[in-house]
Motif scaffolding. Structure first.
Motif, mmCIF file in Angstrom:
data_model
loop_
_atom_site.group_PDB
_atom_site.id
_atom_site.type_symbol
_atom_site.label_atom_id
_atom_site.label_comp_id
_atom_site.label_asym_id
_atom_site.label_seq_id
_atom_site.Cartn_x
_atom_site.Cartn_y
_atom_site.Cartn_z
ATOM 1 N N ASP A 76 101.549 57.205 -21.236
ATOM 2 C CA ASP A 76 100.666 58.113 -20.378
ATOM 3 C C ASP A 76 99.216 57.820 -20.787
ATOM 4 N N ARG A 77 99.008 57.518 -22.098
ATOM 5 C CA ARG A 77 97.798 57.304 -22.603
ATOM 6 C C ARG A 77 97.056 56.039 -22.102
ATOM 7 N N TYR A 78 98.101 54.984 -22.102
ATOM 8 C CA TYR A 78 97.730 53.786 -21.474
ATOM 9 C C TYR A 78 97.271 53.743 -20.250
ATOM 10 N N LEU A 79 98.212 54.567 -19.245
ATOM 11 C CA LEU A 79 97.852 54.639 -17.769
ATOM 12 C C LEU A 79 96.731 55.482 -17.506
ATOM 13 N N ALA A 80 96.474 56.589 -18.312
ATOM 14 C CA ALA A 80 95.307 57.262 -18.161
ATOM 15 C C ALA A 80 93.906 56.574 -18.427
ATOM 16 N N THR A 81 94.369 55.806 -19.362
ATOM 17 C CA THR A 81 92.819 54.929 -19.981
ATOM 18 C C THR A 81 92.797 53.813 -18.871
ATOM 19 N N GLU A 82 93.594 53.108 -18.533
ATOM 20 C CA GLU A 82 93.399 52.161 -17.569
ATOM 21 C C GLU A 82 92.834 52.651 -16.216
ATOM 22 N N LEU A 83 93.564 53.684 -15.648
ATOM 23 C CA LEU A 83 93.005 54.253 -14.312
ATOM 24 C C LEU A 83 91.861 55.018 -14.449
ATOM 25 N N GLY A 84 91.278 55.532 -15.500
ATOM 26 C CA GLY A 84 90.021 56.018 -15.944
ATOM 27 C C GLY A 84 89.048 55.109 -15.861
ATOM 28 N N VAL A 85 89.131 53.967 -16.424
ATOM 29 C CA VAL A 85 88.101 52.798 -16.576
ATOM 30 C C VAL A 85 88.174 52.290 -15.104
ATOM 31 N N PHE A 86 89.353 52.147 -14.510
ATOM 32 C CA PHE A 86 89.383 51.441 -13.167
ATOM 33 C C PHE A 86 88.633 52.543 -12.053
ATOM 34 N N ALA A 87 88.743 53.659 -12.198
ATOM 35 C CA ALA A 87 88.082 54.533 -11.183
ATOM 36 C C ALA A 87 86.527 54.744 -11.376
ATOM 37 N N VAL A 88 86.220 54.649 -12.631
ATOM 38 C CA VAL A 88 84.702 54.610 -12.698
ATOM 39 C C VAL A 88 84.219 53.349 -12.005
ATOM 40 N N GLN A 89 85.045 52.264 -12.140
ATOM 41 C CA GLN A 89 84.508 50.994 -11.787
ATOM 42 C C GLN A 89 84.327 51.006 -10.274
#
Lengths: 326, 326, 326, 326
Positions: free
Chosen positions: D267-280
């Motif tokens: 969940d931390r991995y997914l949250a981190t990946e998608l958080g970065v991706f969403a800002v991009q």
């Protein structure tokens, strides 16, 4: 490739053990029994094949093991499998027992062993990815990775508690001689300041520079996750390099703790799906394949391809960690 | 000993941090606020007293920390407290702030510091046992021991999973430079074959002899729990001694992982009970005492007595482990 | 009371199962084997004695169970033990098997059963406190309490996470039909705003008044820990009473989840100490006693005394929680 | 769709909270700061947008939250967002604050709200899948699912311990009003005998028949995992249906416990990946999209498509469970 449906299959767990191997054995045995197959479980990996040490497994043999770490069959590394004599002997056992398909749960070395054995034995061979290292090609994830990861992450979280209370640089060595998966995901999930993995050149100067910079910004604690194989000399060398610049470090070596524990849900799910899938592949006459998971799909991949293209960790995580762990 | 009721108290966490320190701070602050006392929280142990670094704490300051590892005040070892200048400086801060009672949460060294400070400052001093080592006199248990113990035990359980799959001798190093409590209870709870603690002379010959005997009886795996201070050279020496007889070993060094994590219920209970009790003791004008738990009773013990008679672990556990871990 | 050393002992686990029962069985069996006693393990509590269902246990029978929840012997409540016929039948089995001492691991009901049986059977009877409820007299703690407590506390912590994100009143029902130990310690450790236990009269008006007061102070979430037996109607009634005043509640019923899980270190330690101690008591010819722990001391207490003076939870915790959970 | 790079973005967490929301906030804020964006964090979901309640977030605001359950911004369901007035008011706040892109972390309802808001506000809207239910289209997994699953699985494991000791039928109710993901994976991972989910018609006769059959084969314990929405009447009805045939049942209702806890690594991995991706994605001018994960690839999917095709759980798991849980 035989299209004959097998009546007796063998199964073994090989190499470093991984949480979820038991869940996989349960799925294999019960699926096989459901399809009226007999199941022979070889003990201690290929050693059991060589020595003819095995158990006959039925549905009850695998009761109440889905949540247990380790493997009820035992595991071992078996150097004899690198020699023709060993392979011949293993093939002879399999023939003698009338095994028509052999299911091998393990990592890279175990799949190499399977391919070598295939040169001496004409039965079907199906591999299942069972290793905490997540470094097998042909599958997104390997059975055991998720649990090992949460074990390492728990350690990172605990270090963070104390790192914040004290001013120190903590080094957490996790498993991964050749693969940085555990270190990378532990570091990202644990908010580690540095993540050192075999796939990325070790550069102590940059690390020390960044420690100095963050100290000058008022940050007092650092967690550095170090894969076993991140550099020659391992975590001791990293510690020496950093202490050489006047910083105090503390090291934690998790070691085999990462191999144990009750498997987390994802490992049990993966183990169960792939166990069922592998038996179905055996029934379908498939051979020399790895039963893997890609996205949401179960896939059979030729074993040699799975070994050629190993599973590279997502290196961009190292880059995003530079601005995430500030 | 003053019988004047204090209006302003100070509190600090000192030495190695321990799970439950935050729960103890919460209990102290809220009890104090309930009794209309002001609370000054010094940061980073005695360093905060020396440097005048502190926070004013109210009921909200300690909201939502009961379950958190570490300590919101930070901790540190403070060598200046071994010198008159440091002690004078600390006393000066306390006087300047009008602190009437100082509550010190920590282990042996922190209580020594408190006694030294008492020679330079006339306020009340109440100690609270906060250390994972469980080695303070005057109390059956110290805050943090139970959590550290379960962390170490979880590691031992995980090793057991993999030890059973493989044939190996696993060494698990746990904290305890001078006290064997964690090692002893981890070993008993984990069913370890050997438990090496500082309180018992290290005897490699006997250990090797027992490994050989149990191998000859068919037992293939061994877990040896080793306290940091079990012998000169620590776990590396133990590993070398055993490998010298041809056995393969694997070592896990838990290190500071044992200091972190959310405190278990017993640590939170102990921290809460003793926090309330210590504030009541301050209100009652007590001083130079440790607030401890003996059986079901909260007790105040003179600090020097608590330091004299350190808490000896139950050595008979070593003896019963000989027939339990067969 | 026989002073003859027994050569064959029986053991059973009875009543609601508790984590640590297996660790206790291991300690009993291995201590007995060490002293050359034979051990008969009756299955499913007194039912196994009645029906003559048992296993012969040796040192290997209890290998690798120290960390497992449940009980390898099974447990049951056995209504036949309330009747003379049942008791006679049980006595007859014990005589037939030549059992000289019977070790009973369980709670109140199980000890009552042991006393009833003693009227029909002249062998030694030693009780061991095995229940998550911690309500037996003669011992500070019972085997299983610590684990059940940490299970309940983990639930309380998780509720707190979501309670802070949302504005709600959460009710957490924990075990305890007649004893408030689990609820009390879960509430104190979890920082719950209210703790409802059987030992304290249920007063919905006061609870609602306090919710309203804390809402008016800006506090938006509440956690209320409710022992099963806190009031007639249990958690459903509490929910109804609170919702009747316009508050939204959410209920979680942990139930038997609290009986399971790998025992925490303290439960394993207690189980091991008392297991060894009980066998020694049997060897010493003791009977009609409970093997308990008081402070740091192992004690034998007459069974009828242990049942008379049940273990009252520390009620002052309710009072201090009023100013701690603000 | 604007191609203008935003200078100020808003973020909110909405709907039922999920473990990993904080890790996602951390990734979003730090990525945004790295790209020189200002970040406004609205409190309590859309309520904060409506009421203009927000925090300005910088890199320090999200320090030390990656491992925490809940959400530092709070969450809420906001019925005003179903009305034009509410939507207009929310749009007005966003315009007033100069928000150029809004990132919404939540489930189905939250994405519906985002689409409704888009009719009244012309800024960019990026959704992130944050819900324990795993029922959003356009992504394989949602943030929080993995942790909720392990929480439920832990309960199932604990029930199994006690189920084996006793003869009973245990019902474990887990979350999922409309989606069976948690129940399905908990059941498969926990080796449950029955799994009842909303996507499959409830058939009490078949369940009772199977219980009778397995009892006649000597199996004495049963675990049935029941999703909240498995049938009208929920777990109480299932219990009544089974008890109607003379079986004793015990029910555990996990409830909101499943929403809390420190997120697991995935969940931390997914949250981190998608958080970065969403800002991009926001920087790239994207809008009306969900930032999801498909296999190993981050993908942007139109929000309306994500809502149309909800994420169906793998129904074949029900079938394979028939021969696995024998």
């Amino acid at each position: 490739m035989s299209t004959q449906r097998p009546r007796r299959i063998g199964v073994l767990t090989s190499g470093g053990d991984a949480p979820g191997m038991n869940a996989c054995l349960r799925a294999i045995v019960r699926t096989a029994v459901y399809h009226n197959l007999e199941v022979i479980g070889f003990q201690r990996g290929y050693c059991g094949v060589l020595l003819g040490e095995y158990l006959t497994l039925d549905a009850r043999s695998v009761a109440n093991i889905i949540h247990r770490g380790g493997t009820i069959l035992g595991s071992a590394r078996c150097p004899e499998m690198h020699h023709v004599e060993g392979l011949e002997r293993a093939a002879s056992t399999l023939k003698g027992l009338g095994i028509e398909a052999l299911l091998v749960i393990g990592g890279n070395g175990s799949m190499q062993g399977a391919l070598s054995l295939a040169e001496h034995w004409s039965g079907q061979i199906i591999g299942l990815p069972g290793t905490i290292d997540n470094d097998l090609g042909g599958t997104d994830w390997t059975i055991g990775f998720f649990t090992a990861l949460d074990t390492a992450l728990d350690a990172a979280d605990r270090l963070r508690d104390t790192a914040e209370a004290f001013d120190r640089i903590f080094l957490l060595e996790v498993m991964g001689r050749h693969a940085g998966w555990i270190a990378l995901f532990t570091g990202i999930g644990g908010g580690a300041e540095e993540i050192l993995i075999p796939e990325h050149a070790y550069d102590p100067d940059t690390i020390v520079k960044r420690i100095k910079e963050s100290r000058s910004r008022g940050k007092r604690s650092h967690i550095i996750v170090v894969a076993e194989g991140a550099c020659e000399g391992g975590v001791s060398r990293v510690a020496a390099d950093i202490e050489g610049h006047g910083f105090e470090t503390r090291t934690c070596v998790l070691g085999h703790v990462q191999r144990g524990g009750s498997p987390v849900a994802l490992d049990r799910y993966l183990a169960t799906e792939l166990g069922v899938f592998a038996v179905q592949a055996a029934l379908d006459g498939k051979s020399h394949v790895l039963a893997g998971k890609q996205g949401k799909t179960n896939r059979l991949v030729p074993l040699n391809e799975a070994l050629d293209g190993n599973n590279q960790p997502p290196m961009h995580l190292l880059e995003i960690n530079r601005f995430l762990a500030t």
